[in-house]
Design a protein around this motif. Structure first.
Motif, PDB file in Angstrom:
ATOM      1  N   PRO A  77       0.807  -1.225   0.000  1.00  0.00           N
ATOM      2  CA  PRO A  77       0.000   0.000   0.000  1.00  0.00           C
ATOM      3  C   PRO A  77       0.841   1.276   0.000  1.00  0.00           C
ATOM      4  CG  PRO A  77      -0.834  -1.557   1.619  1.00  0.00           C
ATOM      5  CD  PRO A  77       0.477  -2.104   1.140  1.00  0.00           C
ATOM      6  N   ALA A  78       1.950   1.283   0.746  1.00  0.00           N
ATOM      7  CA  ALA A  78       2.797   2.480   0.792  1.00  0.00           C
ATOM      8  C   ALA A  78       3.366   2.801  -0.586  1.00  0.00           C
ATOM      9  CB  ALA A  78       3.931   2.275   1.799  1.00  0.00           C
ATOM     10  N   ALA A  79       3.836   1.765  -1.292  1.00  0.00           N
ATOM     11  CA  ALA A  79       4.375   1.978  -2.637  1.00  0.00           C
ATOM     12  C   ALA A  79       3.289   2.414  -3.600  1.00  0.00           C
ATOM     13  CB  ALA A  79       5.049   0.695  -3.127  1.00  0.00           C
ATOM     14  N   THR A  80       2.121   1.792  -3.496  1.00  0.00           N
ATOM     15  CA  THR A  80       1.006   2.141  -4.381  1.00  0.00           C
ATOM     16  C   THR A  80       0.582   3.590  -4.189  1.00  0.00           C
ATOM     17  OG1 THR A  80       0.228  -0.154  -4.357  1.00  0.00           O
ATOM     18  CG2 THR A  80      -1.351   1.528  -5.029  1.00  0.00           C
ATOM     19  N   LEU A  81       0.442   4.013  -2.948  1.00  0.00           N
ATOM     20  CA  LEU A  81       0.066   5.402  -2.675  1.00  0.00           C
ATOM     21  C   LEU A  81       1.105   6.381  -3.208  1.00  0.00           C
ATOM     22  CD1 LEU A  81      -1.468   5.344   0.916  1.00  0.00           C
ATOM     23  CD2 LEU A  81      -2.502   6.398  -1.106  1.00  0.00           C
ATOM     24  N   ALA A  82       2.375   6.050  -3.036  1.00  0.00           N
ATOM     25  CA  ALA A  82       3.435   6.938  -3.526  1.00  0.00           C
ATOM     26  C   ALA A  82       3.353   7.091  -5.042  1.00  0.00           C
ATOM     27  CB  ALA A  82       4.799   6.396  -3.117  1.00  0.00           C
TER      28      ALA A  82
ATOM     29  N   ASP B 152       3.232  13.922 -11.979  1.00  0.00           N
ATOM     30  CA  ASP B 152       4.388  14.821 -11.933  1.00  0.00           C
ATOM     31  C   ASP B 152       5.435  14.347 -12.935  1.00  0.00           C
ATOM     32  OD1 ASP B 152       6.629  16.336 -11.376  1.00  0.00           O
ATOM     33  OD2 ASP B 152       6.598  15.972  -9.211  1.00  0.00           O
ATOM     34  N   PRO B 153       5.651  15.086 -14.021  1.00  0.00           N
ATOM     35  CA  PRO B 153       6.599  14.626 -15.042  1.00  0.00           C
ATOM     36  C   PRO B 153       8.023  14.493 -14.521  1.00  0.00           C
ATOM     37  CG  PRO B 153       5.915  16.893 -15.471  1.00  0.00           C
ATOM     38  CD  PRO B 153       5.033  16.379 -14.377  1.00  0.00           C
ATOM     39  N   SER B 154       8.347  15.191 -13.448  1.00  0.00           N
ATOM     40  CA  SER B 154       9.718  15.116 -12.934  1.00  0.00           C
ATOM     41  C   SER B 154      10.025  13.768 -12.278  1.00  0.00           C
ATOM     42  CB  SER B 154       9.968  16.243 -11.926  1.00  0.00           C
ATOM     43  OG  SER B 154       9.225  16.040 -10.732  1.00  0.00           O
ATOM     44  N   THR B 155       8.981  13.044 -11.826  1.00  0.00           N
ATOM     45  CA  THR B 155       9.216  11.743 -11.179  1.00  0.00           C
ATOM     46  C   THR B 155       9.348  10.619 -12.199  1.00  0.00           C
ATOM     47  OG1 THR B 155       6.843  11.316 -10.930  1.00  0.00           O
ATOM     48  CG2 THR B 155       7.964  12.460  -9.118  1.00  0.00           C
ATOM     49  N   ASN B 156       8.693  10.770 -13.353  1.00  0.00           N
ATOM     50  CA  ASN B 156       8.842   9.819 -14.454  1.00  0.00           C
ATOM     51  C   ASN B 156       8.618   8.373 -13.996  1.00  0.00           C
ATOM     52  OD1 ASN B 156       9.400   9.103 -17.141  1.00  0.00           O
ATOM     53  ND2 ASN B 156      11.586   8.793 -16.713  1.00  0.00           N
ATOM     54  N   VAL B 157       7.496   8.127 -13.326  1.00  0.00           N
ATOM     55  CA  VAL B 157       7.252   6.786 -12.787  1.00  0.00           C
ATOM     56  C   VAL B 157       6.684   5.819 -13.811  1.00  0.00           C
ATOM     57  CG1 VAL B 157       6.850   7.742 -10.482  1.00  0.00           C
ATOM     58  CG2 VAL B 157       4.890   7.256 -11.955  1.00  0.00           C
ATOM     59  N   SER B 158       6.063   6.330 -14.875  1.00  0.00           N
ATOM     60  CA  SER B 158       5.324   5.454 -15.784  1.00  0.00           C
ATOM     61  C   SER B 158       6.237   4.517 -16.567  1.00  0.00           C
ATOM     62  CB  SER B 158       4.489   6.269 -16.769  1.00  0.00           C
ATOM     63  OG  SER B 158       3.680   5.422 -17.566  1.00  0.00           O
TER      64      SER B 158
ATOM     65  N   LEU C 110      11.703   4.111  -4.862  1.00  0.00           N
ATOM     66  CA  LEU C 110      10.505   4.275  -4.046  1.00  0.00           C
ATOM     67  C   LEU C 110      10.783   5.157  -2.833  1.00  0.00           C
ATOM     68  CD1 LEU C 110       8.995   0.674  -4.238  1.00  0.00           C
ATOM     69  CD2 LEU C 110       8.109   2.752  -5.316  1.00  0.00           C
ATOM     70  N   VAL C 111      11.967   5.035  -2.264  1.00  0.00           N
ATOM     71  CA  VAL C 111      12.343   5.915  -1.154  1.00  0.00           C
ATOM     72  C   VAL C 111      12.291   7.375  -1.607  1.00  0.00           C
ATOM     73  CG1 VAL C 111      14.237   6.595   0.377  1.00  0.00           C
ATOM     74  CG2 VAL C 111      13.714   4.168   0.044  1.00  0.00           C
ATOM     75  N   ALA C 112      12.741   7.633  -2.840  1.00  0.00           N
ATOM     76  CA  ALA C 112      12.726   8.999  -3.378  1.00  0.00           C
ATOM     77  C   ALA C 112      11.300   9.534  -3.531  1.00  0.00           C
ATOM     78  CB  ALA C 112      13.450   9.042  -4.722  1.00  0.00           C
ATOM     79  N   LEU C 113      10.338   8.626  -3.656  1.00  0.00           N
ATOM     80  CA  LEU C 113       8.935   9.029  -3.764  1.00  0.00           C
ATOM     81  C   LEU C 113       8.272   9.152  -2.398  1.00  0.00           C
ATOM     82  CD1 LEU C 113       7.744   6.828  -6.778  1.00  0.00           C
ATOM     83  CD2 LEU C 113       8.427   9.233  -6.816  1.00  0.00           C
ATOM     84  N   GLY C 114       9.045   8.912  -1.336  1.00  0.00           N
ATOM     85  CA  GLY C 114       8.520   9.089   0.012  1.00  0.00           C
ATOM     86  C   GLY C 114       8.153   7.829   0.757  1.00  0.00           C
ATOM     87  N   VAL C 115       8.438   6.659   0.189  1.00  0.00           N
ATOM     88  CA  VAL C 115       8.101   5.405   0.870  1.00  0.00           C
ATOM     89  C   VAL C 115       9.100   5.147   1.990  1.00  0.00           C
ATOM     90  CG1 VAL C 115       7.799   2.912   0.628  1.00  0.00           C
ATOM     91  CG2 VAL C 115       7.089   4.440  -1.229  1.00  0.00           C
TER      92      VAL C 115
END
Length: 305
Positions: A199-204, A211-217, A282-287
């Motif tokens: 859940p933590a990773a999914t929420l992040a 946000d285009p700067s995170t480029n998660v897709s 994922l840590v960089a996304l706040g997890v």
């Protein structure tokens, strides 16, 4: 203000229920549970929490399109159908996963998070080919990546919750035994605390996909809390609960998919050695990943201590 609905497949299972509860607690998104039987006991418990439950069958794409209408995003997990069947042999995870992706596109979903697994056949260079539950998830993941939907996939290790959900910790005269096929005392396993960090990773990912700067897709994210041997895991459980916990190598189960899964995890150190633990992306996304010690304190001690 329009609700940001996140529809969740596998809503009454370990992963889906954990994601729904996290969405409800966080409040940024509105959770919607997709269930084959909205009147089941598990579904009624979700309704009692205030979660919308909608009928949808992963083997019926038409029902999924209706269920997903109005959703901004999806969290999806496919479930093995036993006995496992290859493509074209009957209902399987390929049918489930492709229906989910196609229905999401048709319903106008913007972001799709898929709980996936890597191809063991590819990792092993063709040595292990019977792990159809891994292979089919991997094919669905590639199908998702080519679909045009913004997407991210989570790769999970051995579930820490299997200590009790699948009875891996067995009572003995002096304490407990942790018996795992194929693993020696030094072979390492990648472990995932599913209820906490899926859940933590999914929420992040949900909070950052626009946000285009995170480029998660289009990326795959291993969600791993620790990479240690089962022998060390057993010793740490024993220390936490104050009794002897022995590790033993169990005999093969006789089921090719299960036996090759354990053999591959043992041979390739849990499959995810290329990614540091915890996953820095994922840590960089706040997890903030949980630790084995936290898992022992909050989950193992109340059950086995």
């Amino acid at each position: 203000m329009t609700s940001r609905i996140v529809s969740v497949f596998g809503a009454t299972g370990l992963q889906g229920a954990a994601v729904l509860n996290a969405l409800l607690k966080d409040g940024t998104f509105t959770p919607r549970a997709i269930a084959r039987n909205p009147e089941s006991e598990a579904a009624l418990k979700l309704k009692a929490l205030g979660i919308e439950v909608v009928k949808g069958d992963s083997l019926d794409k038409t029902s999924l399109v209706s269920a997903l209408r109005g959703s901004e995003a999806v969290f999806a997990v496919t479930a093995p159908i036993f006995p496992l069947k290859a493509e074209g042999e009957g209902p399987n995870e390929l049918v489930q996963g492709k229906n989910m992706v196609d229905a999401a596109k048709e319903a106008g979903v913007k972001f799709f998070v898929f709980s996936s697994l890597p191809s063991i056949a590819k990792i092993s260079g063709g040595k292990y080919t019977n792990c159809l539950h891994y292979e089919q998830k991997s094919v669905v993941e590639q199908y998702l990546k080519s679909s045009g939907l913004a997407n991210a996939s989570l790769h999970l290790g051995g579930f820490l919750e299997n200590s009790w959900k699948f009875g891996l910790l067995k009572k003995t005269a002096t304490g407990f035994d942790l018996a795992i096929p194929s693993f020696s005392t030094t072979d390492q396993q990648a472990f995932t605390w599913v209820e906490r960090d899926v859940p933590a990773a999914t929420l992040a990912l949900l909070k950052n996909y626009t946000d285009p700067s995170t480029n998660v897709s289009g990326k795959s994210y291993p969600v791993i809390n620790a990479n240690i041997s089962y022998a060390e895991f057993a010793a740490r459980i024993g220390k936490a609960i104050g009794v002897e916990v022995a590790f033993t190598t169990a005999p093969p189960s006789g089921t090719p998919a299960r036996d090759e899964m354990f053999a591959a995890h043992a041979e390739y150190s849990g499959l995810y050695t290329a990614t540091p633990v915890p996953n820095p992306d994922l840590v960089a996304l706040g997890v903030k990943f949980g630790t084995i010690d936290e898992f022992l304190e909050s989950e193992i001690k109340p059950r086995f201590g």
